[in-house]
Design an enzyme around this catalytic site. Structure first.
Site, PDB file in Angstrom:
ATOM      1  CB  CYS A  70      -0.942   0.022   1.197  1.00 11.00           C
ATOM      2  SG  CYS A  70      -2.027  -1.394   1.269  1.00 11.00           S
TER       3      CYS A  70
ATOM      4  CG  ASN B 185      -6.654  -0.699   1.602  1.00 12.65           C
ATOM      5  OD1 ASN B 185      -5.958  -0.220   0.717  1.00 12.65           O
ATOM      6  ND2 ASN B 185      -6.147  -1.234   2.700  1.00 12.65           N
TER       7      ASN B 185
ATOM      8  CG  HIS C  85      -3.233   3.531   2.822  1.00 15.52           C
ATOM      9  ND1 HIS C  85      -3.607   3.273   1.520  1.00 15.52           N
ATOM     10  CD2 HIS C  85      -3.321   2.350   3.486  1.00 15.52           C
ATOM     11  CE1 HIS C  85      -3.902   1.983   1.404  1.00 15.52           C
ATOM     12  NE2 HIS C  85      -3.737   1.405   2.574  1.00 15.52           N
TER      13      HIS C  85
END
Ligand code: UT7
Length: 341
Positions: free
Chosen positions: A128, A298, A268
């Protein structure tokens, strides 16, 4: 160009050769998967997903739509904004943990799809955190005058590695891509600093064990579910907040600015509770923090790249405003970047 910041590490870019972000773009697949639909697939509820994560829906790529397709579409939009054609691109860096295949790299497949025949191409795997890792790598090629134009992409088809029977993980993730064109342009700034970090001792918290050299695909590995993403959610959560806060502080310190100078914080997009905790500890106001995880879940390496494009498109930031990106992911990895838009 007149340096604005006192810290020498931040000034380095100003006095050397500033790396501008000449264009951004993003793409998400058309198919929307809602929490209500997930209620029919696993033992979950819209109430649980919304209250524990903030996610309401996510995008799912078509069966014949791959990470490189999402990446190429985002790239074309970034190229349009930057006003460049594919033949101008010297280097393509794709950050992804869901490449189309083990090899060749997704970056090479993107090169073919956008027709960037002159470009070198490779992938970066920092989960990520990948987009910030890729931005920093791309910036180094601009600063060193090795390349004039670098295309950086964060792209994921996480739906391809999610176990749709595991309610602990399948509700969290989505597909999408975001891209940026890096160039040196006179009288513009861009990426001021990027912080990167990692802790391989915590590699087991979030991983996909199967498919690599440690555990090649066999009938047994498939039956054991080793080709699906797995995560210790609670531990990951704690580590995420701590790492994101310290990475953000380090990035601000390097630029010798405090959070009040930042127009927009783009964390994020993993979980609203993580975003809130990070925002609180950074003393950022809710107005400063950008959130789109309710729409996309996500999207790993694509997360802050898509968000940056949406922030720009919404007019929330104007040229000259400061933006703080802060990320966290498997590895463990983390990072933060300050951009002067
Ligand atoms: O992008 C990379 C980084 N990733 C992250 O940052 C993710 C970090 N972690 C998280 O976001 C959160 O830990 C989760 C959203 C994954 C989980 O939230 P939590 O508040 O930590 O829940 P939990 O794991 O403690 O689970 C609580 C309960 C469990 O039931 P019991 O054991 O208490 O009876 C789970 O089985 O919630 C249950 N549960 C669910 N229930 C309904 C887990 N998933 C679900 C679900 N629907 N989808």
């Amino acid at each position: 160009m007149k340096p604005k910041f006192k810290n020498p590490r931040a000034q380095h870019n100003f006095q050397g050769r500033p790396c501008s972000i000449a264009g951004v773009g993003s793409y998400v697949p058309e198919r929307i998967l809602t929490n209500a639909e997930l209620e029919k697939m696993v033992d979950t509820t819209d109430e649980w997903i919304t209250s524990r994560t903030g996610i309401r829906e996510r995008r799912i790529a078509a069966v014949d739509e791959f990470t490189s397709d999402l990446a190429a579409k985002a790239a074309k939009r970034a190229m349009k904004m930057a006003g460049i054609t594919a033949d101008k691109i010297d280097l393509i860096i794709v950050a992804t943990l869901t490449p189309d295949m083990q090899f060749p790299s997704t970056a090479c497949l993107v090169q073919r799809k956008i027709g960037a025949a002159r470009a070198a191409a490779f992938d970066v795997e920092a989960a990520c955190s990948g987009f910030i890792y890729a931005l920093e790598i791309g910036q180094q090629f601009i600063l060193s005058r090795t390349y004039e134009t670098v295309l950086v992409i964060g792209a994921e088809k996480l739906s391809s590695i999610v176990n749709w029977k595991d309610r602990n993980t399948c509700v969290l993730f989505g597909d999408g891509a975001g891209a940026a064109i890096l160039q040196h342009r006179e009288n513009t700034h861009g990426l001021l600093t990027a912080v990167m970090g990692a802790d391989g001792n915590k590699a087991d918290l979030l991983s996909m064990p199967g498919g690599g050299s440690a555990c090649p695909a066999t009938l047994e590995s498939v039956a054991a579910g080793l080709h699906f993403l797995r995560m210790d959610g609670k531990e990951t959560f704690k580590n995420a907040v701590n790492a994101m806060v310290s990475a953000a502080h380090e990035a601000l310190r390097r630029c010798d600015i405090d959070i009040t100078r930042i127009k927009c914080v783009i964390p994020h997009q993993a979980n609203q509770r993580i975003v809130d905790a990070v925002g609180e500890r950074l003393k950022a106001t809710p107005e400063q923090i950008f959130v789109n995880l309710h729409k996309y879940g996500n999207t790993s390496a694509a997360s802050v790249a898509i968000a940056l494009d949406e922030v720009v498109a919404s007019g929330k930031i104007q040229r000259g405003d400061l933006v703080l990106l802060v990320v966290f992911g498997a590895g463990l990895t983390w990072g933060a970047a300050v951009i002067e838009w």
